[in-house]
Design a protein around this motif. Structure first.
Motif, PDB file in Angstrom:
ATOM      1  N   UNK B 227       0.819  -1.224   0.000  1.00 27.53           N
ATOM      2  CA  UNK B 227       0.000   0.000   0.000  1.00 27.53           C
ATOM      3  C   UNK B 227       0.847   1.266   0.000  1.00 27.53           C
ATOM      4  N   UNK B 228       2.157   1.133   0.282  1.00 25.16           N
ATOM      5  CA  UNK B 228       3.032   2.303   0.286  1.00 25.16           C
ATOM      6  C   UNK B 228       3.294   2.783  -1.139  1.00 25.16           C
ATOM      7  N   UNK B 229       3.317   1.837  -2.093  1.00 23.60           N
ATOM      8  CA  UNK B 229       3.629   2.267  -3.462  1.00 23.60           C
ATOM      9  C   UNK B 229       2.500   2.004  -4.453  1.00 23.60           C
ATOM     10  N   UNK B 230       1.516   1.129  -4.098  1.00 19.24           N
ATOM     11  CA  UNK B 230       0.446   0.829  -5.045  1.00 19.24           C
ATOM     12  C   UNK B 230      -0.847   1.489  -4.579  1.00 19.24           C
ATOM     13  N   UNK B 249     -12.944  12.649  -0.496  1.00 25.09           N
ATOM     14  CA  UNK B 249     -12.723  12.457   0.945  1.00 25.09           C
ATOM     15  C   UNK B 249     -12.024  11.124   1.210  1.00 25.09           C
ATOM     16  N   UNK B 250     -12.501  10.058   0.569  1.00 24.95           N
ATOM     17  CA  UNK B 250     -11.923   8.730   0.824  1.00 24.95           C
ATOM     18  C   UNK B 250     -10.462   8.682   0.365  1.00 24.95           C
ATOM     19  N   UNK B 251     -10.218   9.163  -0.851  1.00 13.70           N
ATOM     20  CA  UNK B 251      -8.830   9.083  -1.347  1.00 13.70           C
ATOM     21  C   UNK B 251      -7.903  10.017  -0.574  1.00 13.70           C
ATOM     22  N   UNK B 252      -8.460  11.104  -0.027  1.00 12.76           N
ATOM     23  CA  UNK B 252      -7.607  11.954   0.808  1.00 12.76           C
ATOM     24  C   UNK B 252      -7.229  11.212   2.095  1.00 12.76           C
ATOM     25  N   UNK B 253      -8.184  10.502   2.682  1.00 12.81           N
ATOM     26  CA  UNK B 253      -7.866   9.690   3.880  1.00 12.81           C
ATOM     27  C   UNK B 253      -6.812   8.644   3.566  1.00 12.81           C
ATOM     28  N   UNK B 254      -6.837   8.115   2.343  1.00 14.05           N
ATOM     29  CA  UNK B 254      -5.939   7.013   1.979  1.00 14.05           C
ATOM     30  C   UNK B 254      -4.608   7.509   1.394  1.00 14.05           C
ATOM     31  N   UNK B 255      -4.328   8.792   1.486  1.00 12.38           N
ATOM     32  CA  UNK B 255      -3.031   9.299   1.034  1.00 12.38           C
ATOM     33  C   UNK B 255      -1.918   8.587   1.801  1.00 12.38           C
ATOM     34  N   UNK B 256      -0.840   8.245   1.109  1.00 14.43           N
ATOM     35  CA  UNK B 256       0.263   7.522   1.743  1.00 14.43           C
ATOM     36  C   UNK B 256       0.961   8.417   2.779  1.00 14.43           C
ATOM     37  N   UNK B 257       1.194   9.673   2.405  1.00 14.18           N
ATOM     38  CA  UNK B 257       1.853  10.589   3.334  1.00 14.18           C
ATOM     39  C   UNK B 257       0.810  11.202   4.266  1.00 14.18           C
ATOM     40  N   UNK B 284     -10.759  13.668  -6.838  1.00 13.27           N
ATOM     41  CA  UNK B 284     -12.185  13.501  -7.129  1.00 13.27           C
ATOM     42  C   UNK B 284     -12.401  13.035  -8.563  1.00 13.27           C
ATOM     43  N   UNK B 285     -11.504  13.427  -9.462  1.00 14.87           N
ATOM     44  CA  UNK B 285     -11.681  13.130 -10.893  1.00 14.87           C
ATOM     45  C   UNK B 285     -11.007  11.831 -11.308  1.00 14.87           C
ATOM     46  N   UNK B 286     -10.248  11.246 -10.406  1.00 13.79           N
ATOM     47  CA  UNK B 286      -9.431  10.085 -10.779  1.00 13.79           C
ATOM     48  C   UNK B 286     -10.321   8.943 -11.282  1.00 13.79           C
ATOM     49  N   UNK B 287      -9.986   8.397 -12.444  1.00 18.49           N
ATOM     50  CA  UNK B 287     -10.807   7.338 -13.040  1.00 18.49           C
ATOM     51  C   UNK B 287     -10.158   5.969 -12.912  1.00 18.49           C
ATOM     52  N   UNK B 288      -8.831   5.944 -12.834  1.00 20.59           N
ATOM     53  CA  UNK B 288      -8.147   4.645 -12.734  1.00 20.59           C
ATOM     54  C   UNK B 288      -6.897   4.791 -11.869  1.00 20.59           C
ATOM     55  N   UNK B 289      -6.296   3.640 -11.557  1.00 21.14           N
ATOM     56  CA  UNK B 289      -5.070   3.663 -10.737  1.00 21.14           C
ATOM     57  C   UNK B 289      -3.935   4.317 -11.525  1.00 21.14           C
ATOM     58  N   UNK B 294       4.718   5.342 -12.900  1.00 24.39           N
ATOM     59  CA  UNK B 294       4.687   6.030 -11.602  1.00 24.39           C
ATOM     60  C   UNK B 294       4.786   5.041 -10.450  1.00 24.39           C
ATOM     61  N   UNK B 295       4.109   3.911 -10.642  1.00 22.13           N
ATOM     62  CA  UNK B 295       4.108   2.901  -9.587  1.00 22.13           C
ATOM     63  C   UNK B 295       5.510   2.335  -9.357  1.00 22.13           C
ATOM     64  N   UNK B 296       6.186   2.041 -10.459  1.00 24.61           N
ATOM     65  CA  UNK B 296       7.549   1.495 -10.374  1.00 24.61           C
ATOM     66  C   UNK B 296       8.472   2.522  -9.726  1.00 24.61           C
TER      67      UNK B 296
END
Lengths: 246, 469
Positions: B227-230, B249-257, B284-289, B294-296
């Motif tokens: 979860x730190x990088x993916x 709101x959810x993705x802000x809670x799930x921010x790694x930093x 809010x606009x994010x449609x996919x991972x 970036x992940x690598x």
């Protein structure tokens, strides 16, 4: 019972009086002085006299390295400390020196051990600076709780049944439970010359029923104490450091 | 340490032990009564059989340290405890309501219900964090509900009290927590970050929204570290009707930093209660991972790997640097000097506290008897008009979107409306103007005086200097 534990008074009358008054206000019923009654400060005659009265009233008093140096020059001190010890030897009378000379190195009471420096070798006057020092001290004695001073910076260490040790920097006014079966070593801060950056006098209050230790910080007349050190002709550094708490 | 399991009917320090309710991995729970306590009781006993995980002992010790020091409706009341020298136990209030665990049988939940639960849990976390405690095991089974609706946090066995020794940290090298909800920094062994609880709440809200856990339920450390990088799938990809604001709101809670999450639980609760005012970002606009490049990079490039650190001093005043501030602005009889003075005071507060957020408030006074018209004499919508004026008042502050929200409350009693808003939103500071002596104030009384007297927080009353009186 509430036990007030004061260490490293260092002939600082203003700080000593402020802590004693604070402990009385908080309902302390017993008093333990963990040594270094004198040295550095300008009021050794008064400090020893007051300590003798407190001891006659039932206080436990332990010997510190500066108390030893006030009786006889053993060397091995920094130049400021050595100068202060020489001055202290000159102003104390024989009765005061006899009192300091007869103080015990350690006292055990219930499940507690009171000692000035490292509990493993009290006469070597070593510092208990970190978790490993604390572990060595706890492993060398059988008391569940060791209370010492000498470092001038408050700290608390807890030893577990699995021999792990947790270090903690105690916060003022927060009662920390000394849970069983864990064993604990508390380094009580200094009344007369704090060195943790907080110039307020430090002492600790142990509640033996609640089994909690609270670190306390007491403001006192720092300028007054520093002025007397300068007036006595003691090294300037000993006066200046009181305001910095270093 | 020969510890025997309790039996029904047994007495222990005045507690009469009742039926056994639950046996878990670390502890067993019993019903109990005690003549000195007039509320239902629960007695928790650690499982300490030979060869069991030493975590059970230390975790029980931590809970015994922390629970007696907690107060308020969001934790069970402490009733008593026994040490390891005899029979170790912890007695506390038994909360009647159910935990959130049964909800996971009925996922996904309706959006309004998710926001409501999220706000209530965030209230509870705010209360806990202000008492210097990070829970570190926020999950559906550890959240109960009082009959009055307040969320109650239970099980402080993994918690960290900022002012007490942390026994867990020294004892174990592996991170302790619950895999689906554990924050990245917690995986890396940091136990002093209040925003770890916001991450766990975000993972729960994600689960409630989509029916899936954002990071699965990994059983090994390598899986936990993923979860730190993916990044997780954006919730909308799994649930088409997930609104922008909820994904934000959810993705802000799930921010790694942690610094990129909401600064406090109170600010998160505020967002969940005011969906229309959530500042929308790319989240809010994010449609996919994120793509593989970036992940690598995040996984392998030393400059892009997240770093976690936090000094202890920050945790001691958790929340103090990120207050919610209300500016209550009177727009009915505009007094330009007073409005400017109010704005100046608010501006100086916000300048010293970069993480503070501002709620601009105006009360549209309603008539006590007649039913008010929503339109004024010229046919304009009064509510909307006030909102426009409120934004105009705040414009010179130059605040970025997301730092300020705007609220027009319709009420008969302005002071009561301001106070209700402050209580419901866990507001830390109210700043408002006081009019000079006027006939109206003499007749109606002073709103600011009433707010100052009754407020649950600090109140600053601003008055433009009166010369020559």
């Amino acid at each position: 019972m509430r036990v007030a534990i004061l260490s490293d008074i260092h002939a600082n009358r203003e700080a000593f009086e402020a802590c004693l008054a604070d402990a009385a206000r908080r309902g302390a019923q017993r008093l333990v002085l963990l040594g270094d009654i004198v040295g550095y400060g300008a009021d050794p005659v008064w400090a020893v006299q007051r300590t003798r009265e407190l001891a006659e009233a039932g206080a436990v008093v332990i010997k510190g390295n500066h108390d030893e140096a006030a009786v006889e020059d053993r060397g091995g001190m920094t130049s400021d400390a050595g100068a202060a010890a020489a001055w202290t030897r000159a102003v104390l009378d024989d009765a005061a020196k006899r009192f300091l000379d007869t103080l015990p190195m350690e006292v055990e009471e219930e499940d507690r051990l009171y000692v000035h420096a490292d509990a493993q070798h009290p006469t070597r006057w070593r510092y208990t600076r970190d978790a490993e020092d604390a572990r060595a001290a706890l492993e060398a004695v059988r008391a569940r709780v060791v209370l010492c001073g000498h470092v001038h910076v408050p700290a608390l260490y807890g030893l577990t049944a699995t021999a792990k040790i947790a270090a903690h920097r105690p916060m003022a006014e927060v009662a920390v439970p000394l849970t069983r079966p864990r064993r604990w070593l508390a380094v009580v801060g200094a009344v007369g010359q704090p060195r943790d950056g907080n110039p307020a006098a430090a002492y600790a209050l142990l509640d033996t029923e609640a089994n909690e230790l609270t670190t306390l910080r007491v403001p006192y007349d720092i300028e007054g104490a520093a002025r007397k050190i300068r007036a006595a002709g003691l090294p300037e550094g000993l006066a200046a450091r009181l305001a910095r708490g270093r | 340490m020969a510890v025997q399991m309790l039996q029904e009917g047994q007495e222990l320090d005045g507690f009469r032990i009742g039926a056994r309710l639950h046996v878990g991995g670390m502890a067993a729970l019993f019903e109990a009564t005690h003549p000195a306590h007039d509320f239902p009781l629960l007695v928790k006993v650690p499982r300490l059989a030979e060869g069991e995980d030493p975590a059970a002992i230390v975790s029980f010790e931590m809970e015994q340290m922390i629970l007696p020091r907690l107060t308020g409706p969001h934790v069970p009341r402490f009733a008593g405890a026994g040490g390891f020298d005899r029979q170790p136990y912890l007695a506390m209030e038994r909360i009647a309501g159910p935990s959130l665990l049964p909800l996971i049988e009925a996922l996904p939940l309706p959006i309004e219900r998710i926001a409501e639960i999220g706000a209530k849990v965030a209230d509870a976390l705010d209360s806990l964090h202000r008492q210097h405690v990070v829970h570190l095991d926020v999950k559906p089974s550890n959240i109960l509900t009082r009959p009055g609706g307040e969320a109650v946090l239970v099980d402080f066995g993994l918690s960290r009290h900022a002012l007490l020794p942390d026994l867990m940290e020294e004892e174990f090298r592996l991170p302790y927590g619950t895999a689906p909800y554990m924050a990245p920094e917690q995986v890396m062994g940091i136990r002093s970050e209040p925003r770890s609880d916001l991450f766990a709440l975000g993972a729960m809200l994600y689960f409630f929204t989509t029916g899936e856990r954002p990071f699965g339920d990994p059983q090994r450390l390598s899986g936990l570290k993923r979860r730190i990088w993916r990044d997780p799938q954006p919730p909308r990809r799994l649930r088409k009707d997930c609104p922008d604001w909820l994904q934000e709101v959810i993705l802000r809670c799930l921010e790694v930093q942690p610094e990129r999450r909401h600064p406090t639980a109170a600010q998160l609760a505020f967002d969940l209660r005011h969906p229309g005012q959530v500042a929308l970002t790319a989240r809010a606009r994010k449609e996919r991972r994120d793509g593989w490049a970036r992940t690598i990079q995040r996984r392998f490039h030393p400059d892009h790997q997240p770093r976690f650190a936090r000094t202890r001093a920050e945790m001691e005043d958790a929340g103090a640097a990120a207050p919610i501030v209300i500016a209550a602005v009177d727009l009915s009889e505009p007094d330009a000097a007073l409005q400017a003075a109010l704005r100046g005071t608010v501006g100086r507060i916000l300048a010293t506290l970069p993480e503070a957020r501002l709620a601009c408030l105006n009360v549209l006074r309603q008539n006590r008897i007649a039913l008010d018209m929503t339109l004024d004499e010229q046919g304009n919508n009064k509510h909307l008009q006030r909102l426009v004026e409120l934004k105009h008042w705040a414009a010179p502050l130059g605040l970025p979107e997301g730092r300020a929200t705007f609220h027009v409350l319709e009420a008969v009693n302005p002071a009561a409306a301001i106070l209700d808003h402050a209580r419901a939103n866990r507001v830390d500071h109210i700043v408002m103007g006081a009019r000079a002596q006027s006939l109206k104030r003499r007749v109606l009384g002073s709103v600011s005086a009433e707010v100052a007297a009754e407020a649950p927080c600090s109140v600053t009353v601003v008055r433009s200097r009166v010369e020559g009186e």
